[in-house]
Scaffold this active site. Structure first.
Site, PDB file in Angstrom:
ATOM      1  N   LYS A  81      -0.336 -44.228  48.549  1.00  0.00           N
ATOM      2  CA  LYS A  81      -0.099 -43.367  47.418  1.00  0.00           C
ATOM      3  C   LYS A  81      -0.871 -42.166  46.996  1.00  0.00           C
ATOM      4  O   LYS A  81      -2.058 -42.406  47.256  1.00  0.00           O
ATOM      5  CB  LYS A  81      -0.052 -44.545  45.998  1.00  0.00           C
ATOM      6  N   SER A 156       5.940 -45.486  39.211  1.00  0.00           N
ATOM      7  CA  SER A 156       5.739 -44.549  40.030  1.00  0.00           C
ATOM      8  C   SER A 156       5.533 -44.440  41.591  1.00  0.00           C
ATOM      9  O   SER A 156       5.470 -43.419  42.226  1.00  0.00           O
ATOM     10  CB  SER A 156       4.459 -43.670  39.096  1.00  0.00           C
ATOM     11  N   SER A 180       3.987 -49.715  37.649  1.00  0.00           N
ATOM     12  CA  SER A 180       4.334 -48.963  38.858  1.00  0.00           C
ATOM     13  C   SER A 180       4.081 -49.402  40.416  1.00  0.00           C
ATOM     14  O   SER A 180       4.390 -48.644  41.226  1.00  0.00           O
ATOM     15  CB  SER A 180       3.249 -47.676  38.774  1.00  0.00           C
TER      16      SER A 180
HETATM   17  N1  GLN Z   1       6.401 -46.237  34.047  1.00  0.00           N
HETATM   18  C1  GLN Z   1       5.145 -46.261  33.390  1.00  0.00           C
HETATM   19  C2  GLN Z   1       4.646 -45.085  32.943  1.00  0.00           C
HETATM   20  O1  GLN Z   1       5.433 -44.113  32.870  1.00  0.00           O
HETATM   21  C3  GLN Z   1       4.222 -47.032  34.251  1.00  0.00           C
HETATM   22  C4  GLN Z   1       3.544 -46.130  35.159  1.00  0.00           C
HETATM   23  C5  GLN Z   1       2.343 -46.566  36.029  1.00  0.00           C
HETATM   24  O2  GLN Z   1       2.402 -47.783  35.979  1.00  0.00           O
HETATM   25  N2  GLN Z   1       1.558 -45.857  36.679  1.00  0.00           N
HETATM   26  O3  GLN Z   1       3.733 -45.174  32.373  1.00  0.00           O
END
Ligand code: GLN
Length: 491
Positions: A81, A156, A180
């Protein structure tokens, strides 16, 4: 029909490379050709590094020729990532503010994966600074779900999940702050594991919310997840929150079975707007676990319902502080102006996207004098209540389960204008993050409504990964889910 090399799992490929049946270069070339075929449709990568992957693979082949013993994932092409720093390879966090950032050092997880002999295919797309649940918040355009290109891959870590699901990488690393890794894995029909906080080094991850961030595997099966976790877990003196505990053998107990294991179905999660189609697959998953000998019961964790509220106070607060470093002076984007303050603010105005700005404002507000006690401190206290709820549940159960996500992958653009609905898509994932514990998502079939993958989430207490992997493996073997996205057979 014989499988193409890129279609195999990591442990299969590493076995073939170690046995001398194929070379690491042949494996890597196969995945690169595959990338070239489907990347224009999927857009999983921000920075492909095919030449670097070939050079890495050549090194593995030389090591083998020199008689070196290869590790269990040597020669398995991977993606990282693009929030994981890689020395000499652009790392943008999918933000304009880091558009031209080439780190002078690598994250510990990137180093460990490279040292284990996994050729680096490139850096995959994400929501800017990992803030989002759909990968649509990337400054460089969204990634498409390989199962239906009109839908999001989740986020994400959507780029890593889509790449692994489409065959454009065999394994990948994502990061998980509040879902994420697990949510995109669930939405793309692959396996995703968020380790216990502190088990995996955060050194060299671009920070979002430091008390929550963890890197972890995204793979096509549970065995690969265990092997990738083995590669990255363990103490790192460069991360002060890294745990000193010895790392167990995560693959050793995979075959042990789950007869007698006590599994709790979290009542609150199954009530939280979970679609009928997801519930159907989840109920079947419960019967499979029962058939395997587990004792399944319902468990109530009353504070679960507050998970999203607590997370959206704590995570933005930490983010507002972590992101203060992007001021146009030392690295990244700079928009010049007559004085320093206007340079700072112009740089930040131009460099951050809308969601990141929203979080910075939310977080700055929560931490400001007069509101700190009312919001941030209160959220921290409520976080403790969530942990206590988990502790109580684990007195009666070895592990807990829920759907990985309340719905299957949603349409591109569907939730973009409504941040609150987007935030709710992590409702199943956020509580374990707040508790600092481990959880993983494993495919549990496709929806009868739209044919999109559904995932089941396994949750365990901190450092319960061995039990979690054992249960996930038993479930995976019994279900034998082998559906592939339509793009799998595109040539
Ligand atoms: N979707 C969650 C957020 O927007 C989690 C994001 C993540 O785990 N990096 O914060």
């Amino acid at each position: 029909m014989t499988k193409k090399l890129w279609e195999h799992t990591g442990h299969e490929l590493a076995g073939m490379v170690a046995a001398g049946d194929v070379s690491a270069v042949e494996v890597t070339d196969s995945v690169i050709v595959r990338m070239e075929q489907v990347e224009p449709d999927v857009h999983a990568y921000l920075t492909p590094t095919a030449e670097r992957a070939r050079a890495d693979a050549r090194r593995i082949d030389h090591a083998k020729a020199a008689g070196e013993r290869l590790g269990p994932l040597a020669g398995v092409p991977m993606t990282l990532k693009d929030i994981i720093c890689t020395e000499g390879v652009r790392t943008s966090a999918a933000s304009k503010i880091l558009q031209n950032y080439i780190p002078p050092y690598s994250a510990t997880v990137a180093e460990r994966m490279a040292a284990a002999g996994l050729p680096l295919l490139g850096k995959t797309n994400l929501d800017e600074f990992a803030m989002g649940s759909s990968t649509e918040n990337s400054a460089y355009g969204p990634t498409c779900n390989p199962w239906d290109l009109g839908r999001v891959p989740g986020g994400s870590s959507g780029g890593s999940a889509a790449a692994v699901a489409a065959g454009q990488a065999v394994v990948g690393l994502g990061t998980d702050t509040g879902g994420s890794i697990r949510q995109p894995a669930g939405l793309c029909g692959v396996v995703g594991l968020k380790p216990t906080y502190g088990l995996v080094s955060r050194y060299g991850l671009i920070a979002f919310a430091s008390s929550l961030d963890q890197a972890g595997p995204i793979t096509r099966d549970v065995r690969d997840a265990a092997l990738v976790l083995q590669t990255i877990a363990g103490h790192d003196p460069k991360d002060s929150t890294s745990l000193p505990n010895p790392v167990p053998d995560y693959s050793a107990k995979l075959d042990e079975g789950i007869d007698g294991l006590k599994i709790g179905v979290v009542k609150q999660i199954s009530l939280q707007g979970v679609s009928e189609a997801v519930q159907t697959r989840f109920r079947e998953a419960v019967s499979i676990l029962e058939k395997l000998g587990a004792q399944v019961g319902e468990v109530s964790l009353p504070t679960f319902d507050y998970g999203i509220d607590i997370y959206y106070l704590i995570a933005p607060s930490e983010a507002s502080s972590n992101l203060a470093r992007y001021e146009g002076v030392r690295f990244g984007l700079r928009i010049d102006a007559p004085d320093v303050l206007s340079m700072n603010s112009r740089t930040r105005a131009a460099g951050f996207g809308a969601e990141v700005k929203r979080r910075i404002m939310l977080g700055t507000y929560c931490l400001s004098a007069g509101y700190y006690d009312a919001y941030y401190l209160k959220a921290q206290k409520a976080r403790t209540l969530i942990r206590e709820d988990f502790d109580r549940a684990y007195k009666d159960f070895d592990l807990l389960i829920s759907p990985s996500s309340p719905t299957t992958a949603f349409a591109m653009g569907e939730k973009l204008q409504d941040p609150l609905t987007m935030y709710l898509s992590d409702v199943c994932n956020v509580p374990t993050s707040l508790a600092g514990a481990a959880a993983m998502s494993v495919p549990c079939g496709v929806s009868d409504e739209d044919g999109m993958p559904v995932g089941i989430q396994f949750m365990v207490p901190a450092l319960g990964e061995v039990t979690m992997l054992k249960a996930a493996y038993a479930f995976e073997q019994e279900l034998a889910f082998d559906a592939k996205p339509p793009i799998w057979s595109a040539s």
